[in-house]
Design a protein around this motif. Structure first.
Motif, PDB file in Angstrom:
ATOM      1  N   ALA A 362       0.828  -1.209   0.000  1.00 45.47           N
ATOM      2  CA  ALA A 362       0.000   0.000   0.000  1.00 45.47           C
ATOM      3  C   ALA A 362       0.862   1.259   0.000  1.00 45.47           C
ATOM      4  CB  ALA A 362      -0.906  -0.005   1.221  1.00 45.47           C
ATOM      5  N   GLU A 363       0.226   2.394  -0.198  1.00 45.31           N
ATOM      6  CA  GLU A 363       0.880   3.698  -0.097  1.00 45.31           C
ATOM      7  C   GLU A 363       1.317   3.927   1.344  1.00 45.31           C
ATOM      8  OE1 GLU A 363       1.615   6.056  -2.598  1.00 45.31           O
ATOM      9  OE2 GLU A 363       1.305   4.095  -3.507  1.00 45.31           O
ATOM     10  N   PRO A 364       2.423   4.661   1.537  1.00 49.76           N
ATOM     11  CA  PRO A 364       2.890   4.935   2.901  1.00 49.76           C
ATOM     12  C   PRO A 364       1.802   5.473   3.827  1.00 49.76           C
ATOM     13  CG  PRO A 364       4.542   5.650   1.327  1.00 49.76           C
ATOM     14  CD  PRO A 364       3.357   5.189   0.517  1.00 49.76           C
ATOM     15  N   THR A 365       0.921   6.335   3.312  1.00 47.55           N
ATOM     16  CA  THR A 365      -0.104   6.921   4.188  1.00 47.55           C
ATOM     17  C   THR A 365      -1.017   5.851   4.773  1.00 47.55           C
ATOM     18  OG1 THR A 365      -0.020   8.930   2.861  1.00 47.55           O
ATOM     19  CG2 THR A 365      -1.935   8.666   4.290  1.00 47.55           C
ATOM     20  N   ALA A 366      -1.381   4.857   3.959  1.00 54.86           N
ATOM     21  CA  ALA A 366      -2.230   3.771   4.455  1.00 54.86           C
ATOM     22  C   ALA A 366      -1.461   2.915   5.462  1.00 54.86           C
ATOM     23  CB  ALA A 366      -2.715   2.915   3.293  1.00 54.86           C
ATOM     24  N   LEU A 367      -0.177   2.672   5.188  1.00 51.90           N
ATOM     25  CA  LEU A 367       0.630   1.878   6.123  1.00 51.90           C
ATOM     26  C   LEU A 367       0.767   2.608   7.457  1.00 51.90           C
ATOM     27  CD1 LEU A 367       3.494   0.740   3.696  1.00 51.90           C
ATOM     28  CD2 LEU A 367       1.553  -0.627   4.473  1.00 51.90           C
ATOM     29  N   LEU A 368       0.958   3.918   7.380  1.00 54.87           N
ATOM     30  CA  LEU A 368       1.076   4.711   8.612  1.00 54.87           C
ATOM     31  C   LEU A 368      -0.188   4.599   9.449  1.00 54.87           C
ATOM     32  CD1 LEU A 368       2.889   7.932   7.331  1.00 54.87           C
ATOM     33  CD2 LEU A 368       3.685   6.417   9.172  1.00 54.87           C
ATOM     34  N   GLU A 369      -1.331   4.607   8.785  1.00 55.64           N
ATOM     35  CA  GLU A 369      -2.578   4.502   9.530  1.00 55.64           C
ATOM     36  C   GLU A 369      -2.650   3.161  10.258  1.00 55.64           C
ATOM     37  OE1 GLU A 369      -6.110   5.176   7.213  1.00 55.64           O
ATOM     38  OE2 GLU A 369      -7.379   4.721   8.956  1.00 55.64           O
ATOM     39  N   THR A 370      -2.220   2.108   9.570  1.00 58.65           N
ATOM     40  CA  THR A 370      -2.266   0.783  10.203  1.00 58.65           C
ATOM     41  C   THR A 370      -1.326   0.686  11.403  1.00 58.65           C
ATOM     42  OG1 THR A 370      -2.799  -0.186   8.053  1.00 58.65           O
ATOM     43  CG2 THR A 370      -2.071  -1.699   9.778  1.00 58.65           C
ATOM     44  N   VAL A 371      -0.098   1.186  11.275  1.00 61.83           N
ATOM     45  CA  VAL A 371       0.816   1.072  12.428  1.00 61.83           C
ATOM     46  C   VAL A 371       0.351   1.952  13.586  1.00 61.83           C
ATOM     47  CG1 VAL A 371       2.832   0.275  11.126  1.00 61.83           C
ATOM     48  CG2 VAL A 371       2.518   2.744  11.466  1.00 61.83           C
ATOM     49  N   ARG A 372      -0.225   3.094  13.265  1.00 64.61           N
ATOM     50  CA  ARG A 372      -0.767   3.942  14.342  1.00 64.61           C
ATOM     51  C   ARG A 372      -1.912   3.232  15.058  1.00 64.61           C
ATOM     52  NH1 ARG A 372      -0.720   8.491  10.636  1.00 64.61           N
ATOM     53  NH2 ARG A 372       1.214   9.664  11.026  1.00 64.61           N
TER      54      ARG A 372
END
Lengths: 380, 380
Positions: A362-372
């Motif tokens: 996925a795009e970094p923004t989506a990955l960031l949402e998941t780790v958050r």
């Protein structure tokens, strides 16, 4: 000297989470670690051959490490470059990076001067030894600005913003010692590049976007969400920084992105929080790379396995107490999410207790949402 | 029971390379390991919290492990299922996989019968308790065939080929105990599937091609160089095998591919050499997956990061002596090549001393050539 597995020991000043993750990377290479740390049963202790209990800057401790090691290194800037240099000379145990690099980095003013002289783009800065110095400097640099203690700061400690002429006296008192003041950089984004120096070779890991809050790193993603030109410029600057440093190992280069260009923020002469994602995200982790560098082994491939995000697990408690993390089952329901626990016995507010990483398509923004979201499932 | 990092200890019977790689996977999860092994400073010792020195089947040792652990597991089939069961009941420490699974697998005849009865495709076999049994069985199964000791064999030990009626007496004498004989499978290829059982879920890792020489695993690649239909069939059979086993953890399922179908060869109730490539090659390694299974955590993603090959580093010496591996610098010049050293103090001919893994974009055959060349650079 060639590396014979099980016969090579690296002595590490510091046994915190960086020492622990160095230990995790060392075993597959057949490298044994001995760490020194003032806290008994430090985070690294359960995964390394041995821990020597002693202060980071205690020369007898460094000497004891050297006597058990083929190479010395450090995972904390509080190591004493003079002690490392004397012990290395007395015992013949090489130390990497060179203590000169540690000395350079420990003093933020000396560091910035040397980098500026080498052509590395840095924010405008002035030396400050008195309130008068500070006031004079700010007339040139303007308000707001950042006053920084020359030595001893990390994770934003030792940094004091000066918002207006009224705040000059209070800010200087808060630092109370040799300082420097730096122009306020109204950055668009913070970036970091892990550089690696081996035996006659050097390389960089892919550029990372770092997201801080109250000066503490919260999340990272790579690729950084900027232009390819900025990423290339960040890589160039990181390589220029490596030219200024001496000795082998990995180095964290923290940058500001501003108006399509980059400015150097700070350097860490060791693996860095902004590079933890490389454990899953790259073909070689920053920790294995540091050991390869220190030993003079060929550097490993730094290419990225896929877009990656990481998030720190920070203490969220009001008072210092025994660490007891709940919610791991919930966090780990996320596909591909990797947990890294640092093994610290006590938690306090904003203490770095671990991190999670996610490599995805996925795009970094989506990955960031998941780790958050994963970190939000965890609580002390 | 929920997993609280730093507060969960797993006791592992066996501290060889599998215990060592479990230790490497445990630290990031905040799981501490205590292993038991008769050899002081066993391979796992430097990377785990502690080693108890004691025989694999010694009940007092298992008891000592259980008293320090929240869960028990084993990384070697020489563990004693009766002792594990008694200790688990007496101390309330759960053991995974279930000792019943170990019991089933330790006796190759019982194992094959149970699997056949469950509909798993197995080669034709007969029980053999005497030369007369063997001769009668071979009249039905034909020559050549493989005579196998019911218990105690691994890496081809305890297996004796019977080429013709003349060899029957010698073969039976070589085993000298309860045995089974199996039809000779003229296979096209050997395959392996690592299966994983969690708390109410199960999964398989991608199918692996395993290449043996003199019955010892030399190299692996994944994807296996066969048809998608065979890979799918291998996965189905592995899932059927998991149904026969009880308890959580990972299981190695070794298969023969013959005429577009698969037959079960053997099962290992633990991480297996054919799954070492998953450390770099998959999003979750077989070692982390085993711990997730044992603890009842959600299983990790088993998808492959990319085509992967691995090669074992085997002892190539005539007489047993101190291990001293040369050539690491040369082997590691290969981009992305990862080394795994097991930390064994002594080397003997064909002893498994380590392995190398390569994840690439190339075809498995090209990756296999690179890992073979890397191992050829290494020498004791």
């Amino acid at each position: 000297m060639s590396h014979v597995p099980s016969e090579t020991t690296v002595g590490v000043v510091g046994g915190g989470q960086l020492g622990r993750m160095l230990g995790e990377a060392a075993a597959p290479l057949g490298v044994e670690l001995v760490v020194s740390d003032p806290t008994p049963d430090a985070p690294a202790a359960p995964v390394v051959r041995d821990q020597i209990v002693g202060d980071f800057d205690d020369e007898a401790t460094v000497r004891a490490l050297a006597e058990r090691a083929d190479y010395l290194t450090f995972e904390i800037e509080l190591a004493d470059p003079d002690a490392l240099e004397r012990v290395s000379e007395a015992t013949g145990t090489p130390v990497h990076p060179h203590p000169e690099t540690l000395r350079l980095i420990q003093d933020k003013l000396v560091q910035k001067r040397r980098l500026r002289d080498a052509g590395v783009p840095v924010p405008a800065f002035r030396a400050v030894d008195s309130v008068a110095d500070l006031r004079a400097a700010l007339e040139e640099l303007g308000y707001p600005a950042m006053l920084k203690a020359r030595e001893g700061g990390y994770d934003g400690r030792g940094n004091v913003p000066v918002e207006s002429p009224d705040g000059v006296g209070t800010a200087f008192e808060a630092i109370d010692g040799p300082a420097m003041v730096e122009e306020f950089v109204d950055y668009d984004r913070e970036l970091a590049v892990m550089g690696a120096v081996g035996d006659g070779e050097r390389d960089t890991f892919p550029v990372t976007e770092t997201i801080h809050e109250a000066e503490i790193l919260r999340t990272t993603c790579s690729p950084a969400r900027t232009t390819e030109a900025v990423r290339e410029r960040a890589r160039e600057v990181a390589l220029d920084v490596l030219d200024v440093l001496s000795g082998r190992g990995v180095f964290g280069v923290e940058l500001f992105e501003t108006n399509g260009d980059v400015l150097l923020n700070e350097i860490a002469p060791r693996p860095h929080n902004s590079g933890h994602w490389t454990i899953e995200g790259c073909h070689t982790s920053q920790f294995e790379q540091h050991l390869r560098g220190v030993l003079g082994l060929p550097l490993g491939a730094t290419d990225r396995r896929g877009p990656t995000a990481s998030a720190n697990i920070l203490g969220d408690v009001e008072t210092r107490r025994q660490a007891h993390l709940a919610g791991v089952e919930d966090a780990l329901t996320r596909d591909r999410l990797a947990l890294h626990w640092y093994g610290k016995h006590e938690v306090y507010d904003l203490r770095k207790m671990g991190h999670v990483t996610l490599v995805g398509e996925a795009e970094p923004t989506a990955l960031l949402e998941t780790v958050r979201n994963a970190v939000a499932d965890l609580r002390f």
